[in-house]
Motif scaffolding. Structure first.
Motif, PDB file in Angstrom:
ATOM      1  N   VAL A  23       0.941  -1.385   0.206  1.00 62.22           N
ATOM      2  CA  VAL A  23       0.239  -0.006  -0.064  1.00 62.22           C
ATOM      3  C   VAL A  23       1.020   1.128   0.299  1.00 62.22           C
ATOM      4  CG1 VAL A  23      -1.908   1.075   1.323  1.00 62.22           C
ATOM      5  CG2 VAL A  23      -1.913  -0.949   1.149  1.00 62.22           C
ATOM      6  N   LEU A  24       1.392   1.371   1.111  1.00 62.30           N
ATOM      7  CA  LEU A  24       2.545   2.442   0.544  1.00 62.30           C
ATOM      8  C   LEU A  24       4.029   2.111   0.223  1.00 62.30           C
ATOM      9  CD1 LEU A  24       2.360   3.128   4.915  1.00 62.30           C
ATOM     10  CD2 LEU A  24       1.840   5.181   2.744  1.00 62.30           C
ATOM     11  N   THR A  25       4.515   1.110  -0.089  1.00 63.58           N
ATOM     12  CA  THR A  25       5.702   0.279  -0.438  1.00 63.58           C
ATOM     13  C   THR A  25       4.608  -0.471  -1.506  1.00 63.58           C
ATOM     14  OG1 THR A  25       5.527  -1.856   0.262  1.00 63.58           O
ATOM     15  CG2 THR A  25       7.164  -0.155   1.298  1.00 63.58           C
ATOM     16  N   THR A  38      15.516  -2.405   2.846  1.00 63.13           N
ATOM     17  CA  THR A  38      15.358  -1.490   3.165  1.00 63.13           C
ATOM     18  C   THR A  38      13.323  -1.183   2.076  1.00 63.13           C
ATOM     19  OG1 THR A  38      16.966  -1.463   1.831  1.00 63.13           O
ATOM     20  CG2 THR A  38      15.468   0.596   0.363  1.00 63.13           C
ATOM     21  N   LYS A  39      12.925  -0.416   1.757  1.00 68.41           N
ATOM     22  CA  LYS A  39      11.667  -0.426   1.511  1.00 68.41           C
ATOM     23  C   LYS A  39      11.545   0.925   0.649  1.00 68.41           C
ATOM     24  CE  LYS A  39       8.411  -2.242   5.302  1.00 68.41           C
ATOM     25  NZ  LYS A  39       8.402  -3.626   4.899  1.00 68.41           N
ATOM     26  N   ILE A  40      10.698   1.229  -0.697  1.00 67.40           N
ATOM     27  CA  ILE A  40      10.513   2.896  -1.232  1.00 67.40           C
ATOM     28  C   ILE A  40       9.409   2.781  -0.864  1.00 67.40           C
ATOM     29  CG2 ILE A  40      10.613   3.631  -3.443  1.00 67.40           C
ATOM     30  CD1 ILE A  40      12.787   1.430  -4.163  1.00 67.40           C
ATOM     31  N   PHE A  41       9.283   4.164  -0.383  1.00 69.71           N
ATOM     32  CA  PHE A  41       7.839   5.165   0.043  1.00 69.71           C
ATOM     33  C   PHE A  41       8.398   6.443  -1.692  1.00 69.71           C
ATOM     34  CE2 PHE A  41       9.477   3.561   4.163  1.00 69.71           C
ATOM     35  CZ  PHE A  41       8.511   2.866   4.428  1.00 69.71           C
ATOM     36  N   ASP A  42       6.437   6.142  -1.052  1.00 69.85           N
ATOM     37  CA  ASP A  42       5.942   7.051  -2.715  1.00 69.85           C
ATOM     38  C   ASP A  42       6.042   8.793  -2.246  1.00 69.85           C
ATOM     39  OD1 ASP A  42       4.117   8.817  -4.230  1.00 69.85           O
ATOM     40  OD2 ASP A  42       4.496   6.974  -5.415  1.00 69.85           O
ATOM     41  N   GLN A  44       4.941  11.759  -3.628  1.00 67.18           N
ATOM     42  CA  GLN A  44       3.321  12.277  -3.783  1.00 67.18           C
ATOM     43  C   GLN A  44       2.228  11.364  -2.589  1.00 67.18           C
ATOM     44  OE1 GLN A  44       1.778  11.705  -7.268  1.00 67.18           O
ATOM     45  NE2 GLN A  44       3.937  13.385  -8.668  1.00 67.18           N
ATOM     46  N   ASP A  45       2.433  10.123  -2.211  1.00 67.84           N
ATOM     47  CA  ASP A  45       2.019   9.682  -1.234  1.00 67.84           C
ATOM     48  C   ASP A  45       2.430  10.412  -0.105  1.00 67.84           C
ATOM     49  OD1 ASP A  45       0.655   7.541  -3.026  1.00 67.84           O
ATOM     50  OD2 ASP A  45       2.153   5.754  -1.712  1.00 67.84           O
ATOM     51  N   GLY A  46       2.655  10.541   0.359  1.00 67.16           N
ATOM     52  CA  GLY A  46       3.468  11.289   1.422  1.00 67.16           C
ATOM     53  C   GLY A  46       2.698  12.496   2.013  1.00 67.16           C
ATOM     54  N   HIS A  47       3.151  13.396   0.343  1.00 62.37           N
ATOM     55  CA  HIS A  47       2.466  14.936   0.777  1.00 62.37           C
ATOM     56  C   HIS A  47       1.042  14.720   0.958  1.00 62.37           C
ATOM     57  CE1 HIS A  47       2.695  19.053  -0.138  1.00 62.37           C
ATOM     58  NE2 HIS A  47       1.624  19.064  -0.979  1.00 62.37           N
ATOM     59  N   ALA A 152      -0.787   5.580  -4.971  1.00 62.46           N
ATOM     60  CA  ALA A 152      -2.458   5.013  -4.487  1.00 62.46           C
ATOM     61  C   ALA A 152      -3.246   5.531  -3.864  1.00 62.46           C
ATOM     62  CB  ALA A 152      -2.447   3.440  -4.184  1.00 62.46           C
ATOM     63  N   VAL A 153      -2.597   5.660  -2.814  1.00 61.44           N
ATOM     64  CA  VAL A 153      -2.982   6.718  -1.087  1.00 61.44           C
ATOM     65  C   VAL A 153      -2.517   8.001  -1.259  1.00 61.44           C
ATOM     66  CG1 VAL A 153      -1.881   7.208   0.882  1.00 61.44           C
ATOM     67  CG2 VAL A 153      -0.948   4.802   0.340  1.00 61.44           C
ATOM     68  N   ARG A 154      -1.709   8.618  -2.368  1.00 62.35           N
ATOM     69  CA  ARG A 154      -2.265  10.139  -3.162  1.00 62.35           C
ATOM     70  C   ARG A 154      -3.732  10.073  -3.545  1.00 62.35           C
ATOM     71  NH1 ARG A 154       0.791  14.844  -3.893  1.00 62.35           N
ATOM     72  NH2 ARG A 154      -1.595  16.704  -4.786  1.00 62.35           N
ATOM     73  N   GLU A 155      -3.988   9.177  -4.464  1.00 59.45           N
ATOM     74  CA  GLU A 155      -5.328   9.340  -4.909  1.00 59.45           C
ATOM     75  C   GLU A 155      -6.423   9.068  -3.418  1.00 59.45           C
ATOM     76  OE1 GLU A 155      -6.954   5.543  -7.894  1.00 59.45           O
ATOM     77  OE2 GLU A 155      -5.141   6.420  -8.020  1.00 59.45           O
TER      78      GLU A 155
END
Length: 177
Positions: A23-25, A38-42, A44-47, A152-155
């Motif tokens: 979801v966040l990754t 390691t995880k990669i986060f988006d 735009q999701d964060g914003h 997806a989270v930003r959406e």
């Protein structure tokens, strides 16, 4: 296209609860030879999460795994409600809403796989990311067009802001220059 039913449900949301992996990754787990994860986060999701919190919607992370990376990401985004090592997401969600004095109808939950299904079915707005398991996509109130870890989270954040008539207010400071 977002249905009127989804918009109506989104109007009442006061808490957005998120799974992490998938979801966040993007759902993939990255390990170095030394065993570091390691995880990669988006970004735009964060914003989107920050804008949603600024609009008064609380955000929570409920995840089955426990990592310092997720704790750091939650701290960076100002997410106060972090529950790691929680295999039963619905039990964790019940505990959280009791603490926050909310009802399940005021919660949107975003997930990608079977452990998320009970929470998706129980909450006011159950959301599956585009690359979620087919069982979730069939049963969720809404399926994002973007995949987990890829916006997806930003959406979902934008959907909630629009449904609650807060989107233009969130965008205004960026247009003022």
């Amino acid at each position: 296209m977002i249905s009127c039913r989804v918009k109506e449900k989104a109007r009442n949301i006061r808490l957005l609860a998120l799974d992490v992996d998938g979801v966040l990754t993007d759902g993939r787990l990255y390990f170095s030879e030394a065993g570091d994860e390691t995880k990669i986060f988006d970004t735009q999701d964060g914003h989107g999460i920050k804008m949603l919190q600024s609009a008064g919607v609380q955000v929570a992370i409920i995840t089955g795994r426990t990592t310092e990376l997720v704790q750091r990401r939650a701290r960076n985004l100002g997410i106060k409600h972090l529950q790691q090592g929680r295999e039963d997401k619905l039990v964790a969600l019940h505990e959280l809403i009791q603490t926050l004095n909310l009802s399940l109808e005021e919660v949107a939950y975003v997930g990608d796989d079977w452990p998320d299904l009970p929470a998706i079915l129980a909450t006011g707005l159950g959301v599956a990311v585009a690359n979620a398991h087919s069982e979730l996509r069939q049963r969720a109130d809404h399926v994002t067009t973007l995949s987990g870890g890829r916006g997806a989270v930003r959406e979902v954040c934008d959907l909630l802001l629009m449904a609650q008539d807060r989107y233009d207010e969130a965008l205004a400071p960026y247009l003022a220059h």
